[in-house]
Scaffold this motif. Structure first.
Motif, PDB file in Angstrom:
ATOM      1  N   SER A 222       0.885  51.421  53.825  1.00  0.00           N
ATOM      2  CA  SER A 222      -0.049  50.329  54.091  1.00  0.00           C
ATOM      3  C   SER A 222      -1.432  50.911  54.349  1.00  0.00           C
ATOM      4  CB  SER A 222       0.366  49.545  55.335  1.00  0.00           C
ATOM      5  OG  SER A 222       1.689  49.127  55.227  1.00  0.00           O
ATOM      6  N   VAL A 223      -2.435  50.128  54.024  1.00  0.00           N
ATOM      7  CA  VAL A 223      -3.802  50.527  54.346  1.00  0.00           C
ATOM      8  C   VAL A 223      -4.268  49.646  55.499  1.00  0.00           C
ATOM      9  CG1 VAL A 223      -6.182  50.635  53.517  1.00  0.00           C
ATOM     10  CG2 VAL A 223      -4.295  51.283  52.000  1.00  0.00           C
ATOM     11  N   LEU A 224      -4.789  50.287  56.544  1.00  0.00           N
ATOM     12  CA  LEU A 224      -5.356  49.551  57.677  1.00  0.00           C
ATOM     13  C   LEU A 224      -6.868  49.613  57.541  1.00  0.00           C
ATOM     14  CD1 LEU A 224      -3.295  50.942  60.695  1.00  0.00           C
ATOM     15  CD2 LEU A 224      -2.660  49.192  59.056  1.00  0.00           C
ATOM     16  N   MET A 225      -7.510  48.463  57.652  1.00  0.00           N
ATOM     17  CA  MET A 225      -8.959  48.436  57.465  1.00  0.00           C
ATOM     18  C   MET A 225      -9.619  47.625  58.575  1.00  0.00           C
ATOM     19  SD  MET A 225     -11.066  46.487  54.693  1.00  0.00           S
ATOM     20  CE  MET A 225     -12.767  46.728  54.404  1.00  0.00           C
ATOM     21  N   ARG A 226     -10.732  48.153  59.047  1.00  0.00           N
ATOM     22  CA  ARG A 226     -11.512  47.421  60.039  1.00  0.00           C
ATOM     23  C   ARG A 226     -12.915  47.243  59.486  1.00  0.00           C
ATOM     24  NH1 ARG A 226     -13.932  48.803  64.671  1.00  0.00           N
ATOM     25  NH2 ARG A 226     -13.462  51.011  64.377  1.00  0.00           N
ATOM     26  N   THR A 227     -13.448  46.049  59.648  1.00  0.00           N
ATOM     27  CA  THR A 227     -14.815  45.779  59.174  1.00  0.00           C
ATOM     28  C   THR A 227     -15.427  44.691  60.055  1.00  0.00           C
ATOM     29  OG1 THR A 227     -16.133  44.890  57.355  1.00  0.00           O
ATOM     30  CG2 THR A 227     -13.829  44.212  57.405  1.00  0.00           C
ATOM     31  N   GLU A 228     -16.740  44.763  60.217  1.00  0.00           N
ATOM     32  CA  GLU A 228     -17.436  43.699  60.955  1.00  0.00           C
ATOM     33  C   GLU A 228     -17.506  42.446  60.085  1.00  0.00           C
ATOM     34  OE1 GLU A 228     -18.515  44.003  64.190  1.00  0.00           O
ATOM     35  OE2 GLU A 228     -17.451  45.923  64.084  1.00  0.00           O
ATOM     36  N   GLN A 229     -17.359  42.650  58.760  1.00  0.00           N
ATOM     37  CA  GLN A 229     -17.440  41.497  57.830  1.00  0.00           C
ATOM     38  C   GLN A 229     -16.023  41.021  57.452  1.00  0.00           C
ATOM     39  OE1 GLN A 229     -20.201  44.254  55.744  1.00  0.00           O
ATOM     40  NE2 GLN A 229     -20.945  42.349  54.839  1.00  0.00           N
ATOM     41  N   TYR A 230     -15.270  40.722  58.501  1.00  0.00           N
ATOM     42  CA  TYR A 230     -13.848  40.377  58.355  1.00  0.00           C
ATOM     43  C   TYR A 230     -13.640  39.201  57.394  1.00  0.00           C
ATOM     44  CZ  TYR A 230      -9.042  39.727  59.982  1.00  0.00           C
ATOM     45  OH  TYR A 230      -7.678  39.622  60.053  1.00  0.00           O
ATOM     46  N   LYS A 231     -14.351  38.101  57.666  1.00  0.00           N
ATOM     47  CA  LYS A 231     -14.164  36.878  56.863  1.00  0.00           C
ATOM     48  C   LYS A 231     -14.551  37.100  55.412  1.00  0.00           C
ATOM     49  CE  LYS A 231     -14.051  32.944  59.791  1.00  0.00           C
ATOM     50  NZ  LYS A 231     -14.886  32.272  60.767  1.00  0.00           N
ATOM     51  N   PHE A 233     -14.531  39.909  53.750  1.00  0.00           N
ATOM     52  CA  PHE A 233     -13.606  40.767  53.010  1.00  0.00           C
ATOM     53  C   PHE A 233     -12.265  40.070  52.750  1.00  0.00           C
ATOM     54  CE2 PHE A 233     -10.785  44.495  52.295  1.00  0.00           C
ATOM     55  CZ  PHE A 233     -11.385  44.890  51.114  1.00  0.00           C
ATOM     56  N   THR A 234     -11.774  39.287  53.710  1.00  0.00           N
ATOM     57  CA  THR A 234     -10.511  38.575  53.433  1.00  0.00           C
ATOM     58  C   THR A 234     -10.723  37.554  52.298  1.00  0.00           C
ATOM     59  OG1 THR A 234     -10.969  37.088  55.279  1.00  0.00           O
ATOM     60  CG2 THR A 234      -9.418  38.886  55.691  1.00  0.00           C
ATOM     61  N   ALA A 235     -11.940  37.029  52.205  1.00  0.00           N
ATOM     62  CA  ALA A 235     -12.239  36.108  51.089  1.00  0.00           C
ATOM     63  C   ALA A 235     -12.175  36.866  49.760  1.00  0.00           C
ATOM     64  CB  ALA A 235     -13.606  35.470  51.279  1.00  0.00           C
ATOM     65  N   VAL A 236     -12.683  38.115  49.771  1.00  0.00           N
ATOM     66  CA  VAL A 236     -12.622  38.948  48.557  1.00  0.00           C
ATOM     67  C   VAL A 236     -11.156  39.200  48.174  1.00  0.00           C
ATOM     68  CG1 VAL A 236     -13.054  41.288  47.650  1.00  0.00           C
ATOM     69  CG2 VAL A 236     -14.851  40.087  48.931  1.00  0.00           C
ATOM     70  N   LEU A 237     -10.351  39.540  49.177  1.00  0.00           N
ATOM     71  CA  LEU A 237      -8.929  39.822  48.907  1.00  0.00           C
ATOM     72  C   LEU A 237      -8.239  38.588  48.319  1.00  0.00           C
ATOM     73  CD1 LEU A 237      -7.980  41.848  52.130  1.00  0.00           C
ATOM     74  CD2 LEU A 237      -8.175  42.750  49.814  1.00  0.00           C
ATOM     75  N   GLY A 267     -11.169  51.029  49.618  1.00  0.00           N
ATOM     76  CA  GLY A 267     -12.538  51.504  49.868  1.00  0.00           C
ATOM     77  C   GLY A 267     -13.466  51.118  48.722  1.00  0.00           C
ATOM     78  N   ALA A 268     -12.968  51.311  47.491  1.00  0.00           N
ATOM     79  CA  ALA A 268     -13.797  50.994  46.314  1.00  0.00           C
ATOM     80  C   ALA A 268     -14.060  49.489  46.233  1.00  0.00           C
ATOM     81  CB  ALA A 268     -13.079  51.473  45.045  1.00  0.00           C
ATOM     82  N   LEU A 269     -13.037  48.706  46.568  1.00  0.00           N
ATOM     83  CA  LEU A 269     -13.200  47.244  46.524  1.00  0.00           C
ATOM     84  C   LEU A 269     -14.259  46.793  47.545  1.00  0.00           C
ATOM     85  CD1 LEU A 269     -12.065  44.593  45.277  1.00  0.00           C
ATOM     86  CD2 LEU A 269     -10.459  44.511  47.196  1.00  0.00           C
ATOM     87  N   ALA A 270     -14.190  47.379  48.727  1.00  0.00           N
ATOM     88  CA  ALA A 270     -15.164  47.025  49.767  1.00  0.00           C
ATOM     89  C   ALA A 270     -16.572  47.429  49.320  1.00  0.00           C
ATOM     90  CB  ALA A 270     -14.786  47.717  51.077  1.00  0.00           C
ATOM     91  N   TYR A 271     -16.681  48.628  48.773  1.00  0.00           N
ATOM     92  CA  TYR A 271     -18.003  49.132  48.330  1.00  0.00           C
ATOM     93  C   TYR A 271     -18.588  48.233  47.243  1.00  0.00           C
ATOM     94  CZ  TYR A 271     -21.504  52.363  46.538  1.00  0.00           C
ATOM     95  OH  TYR A 271     -22.675  52.930  46.119  1.00  0.00           O
ATOM     96  N   SER A 272     -17.724  47.877  46.269  1.00  0.00           N
ATOM     97  CA  SER A 272     -18.218  47.093  45.123  1.00  0.00           C
ATOM     98  C   SER A 272     -18.593  45.666  45.515  1.00  0.00           C
ATOM     99  CB  SER A 272     -17.165  47.062  44.012  1.00  0.00           C
ATOM    100  OG  SER A 272     -16.062  46.304  44.457  1.00  0.00           O
ATOM    101  N   GLY A 274     -19.980  45.046  48.555  1.00  0.00           N
ATOM    102  CA  GLY A 274     -21.025  45.146  49.577  1.00  0.00           C
ATOM    103  C   GLY A 274     -20.532  44.978  51.010  1.00  0.00           C
ATOM    104  N   ILE A 275     -19.260  45.313  51.258  1.00  0.00           N
ATOM    105  CA  ILE A 275     -18.697  45.186  52.608  1.00  0.00           C
ATOM    106  C   ILE A 275     -18.793  46.539  53.313  1.00  0.00           C
ATOM    107  CG2 ILE A 275     -16.589  44.661  53.940  1.00  0.00           C
ATOM    108  CD1 ILE A 275     -17.440  42.192  52.421  1.00  0.00           C
ATOM    109  N   MET A 276     -19.253  46.537  54.563  1.00  0.00           N
ATOM    110  CA  MET A 276     -19.302  47.790  55.299  1.00  0.00           C
ATOM    111  C   MET A 276     -17.967  48.013  56.029  1.00  0.00           C
ATOM    112  SD  MET A 276     -22.054  49.267  57.951  1.00  0.00           S
ATOM    113  CE  MET A 276     -21.287  48.760  59.448  1.00  0.00           C
ATOM    114  N   VAL A 277     -17.391  49.159  55.745  1.00  0.00           N
ATOM    115  CA  VAL A 277     -16.084  49.475  56.337  1.00  0.00           C
ATOM    116  C   VAL A 277     -16.309  50.327  57.585  1.00  0.00           C
ATOM    117  CG1 VAL A 277     -13.896  50.674  55.931  1.00  0.00           C
ATOM    118  CG2 VAL A 277     -15.004  49.428  54.072  1.00  0.00           C
TER     119      VAL A 277
END
Ligand code: ATP
Length: 328
Positions: A222-231, A233-237, A267-272, A274-277
């Motif tokens: 599993s990948v565990l991810m923390r971001t201030e832009q939670y909402k 990034f979950t929308a992206v997923l 990581g690549a998905l977040a970068y592409s 514009g989400i800060m991880v």
């Protein structure tokens, strides 16, 4: 070789063993793995002709146990290591079995030597430790020098040194070309002992593969991810149709958990997008977790159902539906 075909045992409402089919080959240690109550002992008892199947067949070297001409010369079994007369010495216990089965008396000293009990051969078995009792049980199983061995939880209750001894002993017996079937409810133990694993849950076959394959298939990353832009990034997923779970870390900060993905991908998905991880970690399920995931749906008991039995918990989703031959 042991062959089990369509084996079923029903006790009133309970299907203790449910249409099991598998073979156990010589030359390797085969682990028979399942949580408490999965049906391992019942299966072994049927292979040994001690219980009558409701349906199906079992054979040893092509012959049902009851039809073997010299059963102890063909099959050795360890079902209950405490099944000795406490006032009888280890040597006398073995001599009695040897005599009643037409085996040479000389074999008694041989097997006592093999299991390292020569020095206590004259001692009463009532004073034996659990480890010594298990060794005597193995000596009994080996009395007829059989090519097939069935051992039910032979390391149960042993200390680490005893466990290592049994493990090495079983491997040596298999290396001599014997068929060795050994049951356990602990994957971590079987992973070190067995080359091949037959896994059952609630009487049904869950997996029949090499230990390496079983662990590879059942280990979940599993990948565990923390971001201030939670909402965001979950929308992206959700947009990308990638399933995720929500969790919190030790500091109670929200985490996004994505199964069966790599940190590279997330990581690549977040970068592409514009989400800060702020954190990205990979977590591998432990062997025991993986095993419980696979047999989780198949577990039989919870605390309180059967006094004295440890609780098996962990009914996470089954990772690979094809491997779980279950209806529910
Ligand atoms: N004689 C019996 N009468 C009724 N039910 C039985 C009997 N023997 C076993 N069972 C039931 O069959 C199921 C399988 O039991 P079994 O002892 O074969 O499992 P196991 O995998 O060996 O578990 P354990 O590691 O706890 O011994 C359980 O639900 C058990 O209660």
């Amino acid at each position: 070789m042991i062959e089990v075909s369509g084996l079923t045992k029903r006790y009133r409402q309970v299907r203790a063993v449910d249409d099991l089919t598998f073979s156990v080959n010589p030359g390797v240690v085969t682990g028979f793995l399942g949580p408490n109550g999965a049906g391992k002992s019942t299966t072994m008892r049927m292979i040994l002709g001690l219980d009558k199947p409701t349906a199906g067949t079992t054979t040893i070297n092509g012959v049902p146990y009851r039809k073997l001409r010299n059963p102890l010369r063909e099959v050795g079994a360890l079902l209950d290591a405490k099944a000795t007369h406490p006032n009888r010495s280890a040597a006398n216990h073995l001599k009695w079995i040897a005599k009643s089965n037409g085996l040479p008396k000389s074999r008694v000293d041989e097997v006592l030597g093999l299991v390292g009990l020569s020095e206590v051969a004259g001692k009463k078995t009532g004073g034996f430790s659990l480890g010594m009792g298990q060794r005597l049980g193995l000596a009994t199983a080996l009395l007829g020098d059989p090519g097939v061995l069935l051992l039910d939880e032979p390391v149960n209750g042993l200390d680490p040194e005893g466990i290592r001894w049994v493990r090495d002993f079983l491997k040596a017996l298999a290396a001599e070309g014997r068929t060795v079937l050994v049951s356990s409810h602990m994957l971590s133990e079987m992973a070190l002992t067995a080359d091949h694993l037959i896994v059952i849950g609630r009487g049904k076959l869950v997996s029949d593969s090499s230990t390496y394959e079983f662990i590879k298939q059942s280990s979940r990353t599993s990948v565990l991810m923390r971001t201030e832009q939670y909402k965001e990034f979950t929308a992206v997923l959700e947009e990308e149709n990638i399933s995720y779970r929500e969790d919190i870390d030790e500091e109670k900060r929200p985490l996004i958990v994505i199964d069966d993905q790599t940190t590279d991908f997330v990581g690549a998905l977040a970068y592409s997008t514009g989400i800060m991880v702020t954190e990205l970690t990979e977590r591998k399920a432990s062997l025991e977790e993986a095993f419980l995931q696979m047999t989780g749906h198949a577990q039989e008991y919870h605390t309180g159902d059967r006094p004295g039995q440890p609780e098996i918990t962990g009914s996470a989703p089954v990772p690979n539906d094809q491997m779980l031959n279950e209806e529910n």
